[in-house]
Design an enzyme around this catalytic site. Structure first.
Site, PDB file in Angstrom:
ATOM      1  N   SER A 251       0.835  -1.199   0.000  1.00 25.52           N
ATOM      2  CA  SER A 251       0.000   0.000   0.000  1.00 25.52           C
ATOM      3  C   SER A 251       0.867   1.245   0.000  1.00 25.52           C
ATOM      4  O   SER A 251       2.008   1.233   0.461  1.00 25.52           O
ATOM      5  CB  SER A 251      -0.900   0.020   1.233  1.00 25.52           C
ATOM      6  OG  SER A 251      -0.186   0.431   2.382  1.00 25.52           O
ATOM      7  N   ASP A 252       0.319   2.321  -0.534  1.00 24.41           N
ATOM      8  CA  ASP A 252       0.947   3.611  -0.333  1.00 24.41           C
ATOM      9  C   ASP A 252       0.668   4.043   1.103  1.00 24.41           C
ATOM     10  O   ASP A 252      -0.123   3.412   1.818  1.00 24.41           O
ATOM     11  CB  ASP A 252       0.422   4.623  -1.342  1.00 24.41           C
ATOM     12  CG  ASP A 252       1.434   5.710  -1.663  1.00 24.41           C
ATOM     13  OD1 ASP A 252       2.330   5.939  -0.821  1.00 24.41           O
ATOM     14  OD2 ASP A 252       1.343   6.324  -2.724  1.00 24.41           O
ATOM     15  N   ASN A 253       1.283   5.103   1.520  1.00 25.81           N
ATOM     16  CA  ASN A 253       1.274   5.585   2.894  1.00 25.81           C
ATOM     17  C   ASN A 253      -0.109   5.550   3.551  1.00 25.81           C
ATOM     18  O   ASN A 253      -0.941   6.409   3.323  1.00 25.81           O
ATOM     19  CB  ASN A 253       1.833   7.019   2.876  1.00 25.81           C
ATOM     20  CG  ASN A 253       1.774   7.701   4.207  1.00 25.81           C
ATOM     21  OD1 ASN A 253       1.366   7.138   5.208  1.00 25.81           O
ATOM     22  ND2 ASN A 253       2.188   8.957   4.221  1.00 25.81           N
ATOM     23  N   ASN A 254      -0.349   4.504   4.379  1.00 25.05           N
ATOM     24  CA  ASN A 254      -1.594   4.376   5.153  1.00 25.05           C
ATOM     25  C   ASN A 254      -2.860   4.299   4.300  1.00 25.05           C
ATOM     26  O   ASN A 254      -3.960   4.553   4.791  1.00 25.05           O
ATOM     27  CB  ASN A 254      -1.741   5.550   6.145  1.00 25.05           C
ATOM     28  CG  ASN A 254      -0.684   5.544   7.219  1.00 25.05           C
ATOM     29  OD1 ASN A 254      -0.610   4.619   8.016  1.00 25.05           O
ATOM     30  ND2 ASN A 254       0.156   6.569   7.223  1.00 25.05           N
ATOM     31  N   ASP A 255      -2.724   3.910   3.031  1.00 21.34           N
ATOM     32  CA  ASP A 255      -3.867   4.012   2.132  1.00 21.34           C
ATOM     33  C   ASP A 255      -4.945   2.956   2.340  1.00 21.34           C
ATOM     34  O   ASP A 255      -6.079   3.154   1.900  1.00 21.34           O
ATOM     35  CB  ASP A 255      -3.399   3.995   0.680  1.00 21.34           C
ATOM     36  CG  ASP A 255      -3.069   5.390   0.170  1.00 21.34           C
ATOM     37  OD1 ASP A 255      -3.394   6.360   0.861  1.00 21.34           O
ATOM     38  OD2 ASP A 255      -2.489   5.511  -0.916  1.00 21.34           O
TER      39      ASP A 255
END
Length: 717
Positions: A251-255
């Site tokens: 995942s991208d940052n906390n996505d």
């Protein structure tokens, strides 16, 4: 004939033998992974799904230490290369491959094995978007070639893939991330299926099918109403089923958690975690240790899995993918894999950074051949502008290196590069003129005086990480603050001016373009910026870079890209009332200190048969008096087809060095892939008919010469 038959049989047997060996290795790896999975508790499996999880000491499962490495590792001590938009301007995939080969070695020496790069976003013509600088440009073919080179250098190929000198790459942001309607980072994307397949998917498809990328990161945004982190069609149907991707998704940052608190689809974080897991997001990159930042914390996912055991198969699937990659990277054979060692930038990699920086420089204007400057004819130089020099305290980041830049062991500014170049022979008068982030003109007087007391002015303006980058989207693309007024004040001194743009996005530089005799677009050139620019300015290096993004005249022209379809041009419509529709500078444009002349392109065969190919050749002559580098570009247009097409699309390029007076023949292979379109049923085909093949120095019509190719039958791909 008999000998040929025997050789053919031998080759087939050898191929079967290689295939058998590969399959045996895959089977052995699966056996190891399955054996380990059987020993793991549910909590240990969940821990594998989070990138920040500590190593599993009970079972000896190591960590994958990670970093960004867009243009060098995002850590102190790293070699910092030119930012991606500058690397694109090299039009040199081999140079990118050399760079990432060096980055991988630097990473392995520091015990890092996973990198969140490259960025394969195709910029869609909106420089309000702050992350333009992280892309290679606005063309899918160019981004594909650069992306494949980046991945192959980082990961290695064949038997070298993921060995002790290579690391895992992550292609991002899947997919269509820059195509938002407001120029705002993370904004929703509405993209037709046709545009998605023609423009945004090709670089990722190449990354999977050609380079074998091991990790992919979905985009923050929703795509046509469905967030990328829960988009089953994207992540499973296209990526895994159609393309055969066998790596893992991070995942991208906390996505994953943003499916709840940004997209408001999941009612809570537990539901968000399940949606991400079922869609195939294998690893959750969680920035920050606070419980509210994690979608996979034990209290969220563990209770849910215990109450719904049917979901555990998704956990096992994701954990297996992650463990397999850890085995492939050889992490189970290493000690202390949870320790990141200090980054050490070598002299060899710093020299490579310099070479890449010089290749990245684009000469936009050079009226009356003001450049290169001759030190013998100059007694004094004024170096002026907010981007001419930068000093930072130890441990702080430079703002003129671009986003996601590490902290290099040193950085050479434009001022320092010029001083080093001219030594004591030429007096250098420096004045900042104005602060980039201030509207104060208090420094103008000193800058004007410096210009008046000098033979020539080098004026450094543009942007920085304070005005451009992730989260630095703008509603204007003009020079920020009072820079334009500074340019005007210095120009009015009557001194010859060389403008150097140090920035991360195309800017509306109309006053510069109309008045200043020489303009250099340098983007962010990395830790050797000043050295590279000094070499170019004083003629020790002849610039050969070309733009990979269109320069608009104003924000009103956006989106501004060469990828246009036919319109009303020539009928009295199809233009802006009271203003010029054409770009300020075209995609593929860039000058040299020498001149090049192109012959009429030639085809080996003017008719191409189904499953056939032909070659396009052009002679390029250096008609000047010094050696130079030229980027020869080939574009294709399907003249008449069953669907609308772009006026032309890049399908080949080569950067060549040509000596003064020399002629070189550049040849491109042209095959069915280059001629294909998606028809009305969205099937990839080549339709019979004529095709215009353009060859030249930029996408601008006046810079291109043409030849016509004919296809005599339909080709289904």
């Amino acid at each position: 004939m008999k000998k040929f038959y025997i050789i053919a049989v031998t080759c087939i047997c050898l191929s079967c033998s290689i295939s058998t060996v590969k399959q045996t290795k895959v089977d052995e790896l699966d056996t190891k992974v399955n054996s380990l999975l059987e020993q793991m508790t549910l909590e240990e499996k969940i821990a594998e799904l989070t990138q920040d999880a500590p190593p599993n000491k009970r079972l000896g499962i190591p960590m994958m230490q990670y970093s960004e490495c867009l243009h060098g590792l995002w850590l102190p001590g790293a070699t910092v290369y030119p930012q991606s938009i500058a690397l694109g301007s090299t039009w040199d995939p081999k140079a990118i491959h050399d760079m990432t080969t060096a980055i991988a070695k630097e990473a392995r020496a520091a015990n890092l094995t996973h990198c969140y790069s490259p960025n394969l976003d195709v910029i869609s013509g909106d420089p309000r978007y702050g992350r333009v600088e992280e892309s290679y440009g606005e063309d899918p073919y160019l981004v594909s070639r650069m992306g494949v080179a980046f991945i192959e250098g980082l990961q290695g190929k064949g038997d070298e893939q993921f060995d002790e000198n290579h690391i895992l790459a992550t292609a991002k942001h899947f997919v269509g991330y820059p195509e938002n309607r407001t120029g705002i980072n993370g904004g929703f994307s509405d993209i037709s299926k046709r545009r998605l397949y023609e423009v945004f998917l090709p670089p990722f498809e190449a990354a999977v099918k050609e380079a074998g990328v091991g990790s992919i990161m979905p985009g923050h945004q929703d795509l046509n109403g469905v967030p990328c982190h829960m988009n089953n069609w994207l992540l499973n149907d296209i990526l895994r089923k159609d393309w055969g991707f066998d790596g893992f998704l991070v995942s991208d940052n906390n996505d994953v958690s943003r499916l709840n608190h940004m997209h408001f689809i999941a009612k809570n974080r537990t539901e968000a975690a399940v949606l991400g897991l079922k869609s195939g997001v294998d690893m959750d990159l969680v920035i920050g240790k606070a419980p509210e930042n994690s979608a996979y914390i034990m209290s969220v996912l563990s209770d849910t899995l215990n109450s719904n055991p049917d979901l555990i198969k998704y956990v096992d699937q994701s954990v297996a993918r992650i463990l397999k990659m850890k085995y492939r990277l050889g992490l189970f054979n290493q000690d202390s894999t949870d320790v990141v060692k200090p980054i050490v930038s070598t002299e060899e990699s710093q020299e490579l950074a310099l070479e890449l920086a010089k290749k990245s420089v684009v000469l936009l204007k050079n009226e009356n051949n003001l450049l290169p400057l001759d030190v013998k004819n100059i007694k004094s130089i004024a170096v002026i502008g907010p981007n001419a020099h930068e000093e930072v305290k130890e441990g702080q980041r430079y703002t003129l290196l671009g986003g996601y830049a590490g902290i290099p062991p040193y950085y050479t500014s434009l001022l320092e590069g010029i001083k080093d170049k001219v030594g004591s022979d030429v007096k250098v008068n420096y004045a900042e003129g104005c602060n980039l982030m201030s509207n104060s003109k208090i420094g103008f007087a000193k800058a004007i005086k410096a210009a008046q007391n000098s033979d020539v002015v080098i004026l450094a303006v543009g942007g920085s990480t304070k005005t451009c980058g992730e989260g630095k989207d703008r509603s204007s693309i003009d020079l920020y603050g009072v820079q334009n007024e500074l340019v005007e004040a210095i120009y009015k001194t009557g001194k010859p001016v060389v403008a150097v743009l140090i920035n991360g996005r195309p800017l509306a530089i109309n006053y510069l373009a109309e008045n200043v005799p020489s303009i250099i677009e340098s983007w962010y050139l990395g830790m050797r910026s000043g050295d590279a620019l000094a070499d170019v300015i004083f003629g020790d290096y002849n610039p050969g870079g070309k733009l990979t993004v269109t320069f608009p005249r104003s924000v009103g022209q956006l989106p501004s890209t060469y990828l246009l379809r036919p319109d009303f041009v020539g009928t009295g419509k199809g233009h802006y009332k009271f203003s010029d529709k054409s770009p300020l500078y075209h995609f593929g444009y860039g000058l040299s200190y020498t001149t090049f002349e192109y012959s009429q392109p030639k085809l080996d065969d003017v008719v191409i048969n189904p499953q056939g190919a032909t070659y396009v050749s052009v002679d390029v002559t250096n008609t000047g008096e010094i050696d130079g580098e030229e980027v020869v570009q080939m574009y294709v247009r399907d003249d008449f087809a069953s669907v609308g097409r772009y006026n032309k699309m890049l399908k080949g390029f080569e950067r060549v060095t040509i000596k003064a007076g020399e002629t070189k023949t550049v040849t491109f292979k042209l095959n069915e892939e280059d001629l294909s379109i998606y028809n009305q049923e969205m099937k990839k085909v080549v339709e019979p008919g004529t095709f215009t093949i353009y060859v030249g120095s930029s996408s601008r019509e006046s810079d291109l010469k043409t030849v016509t190719l004919e296809v005599n039958d339909r080709i289904v791909m």
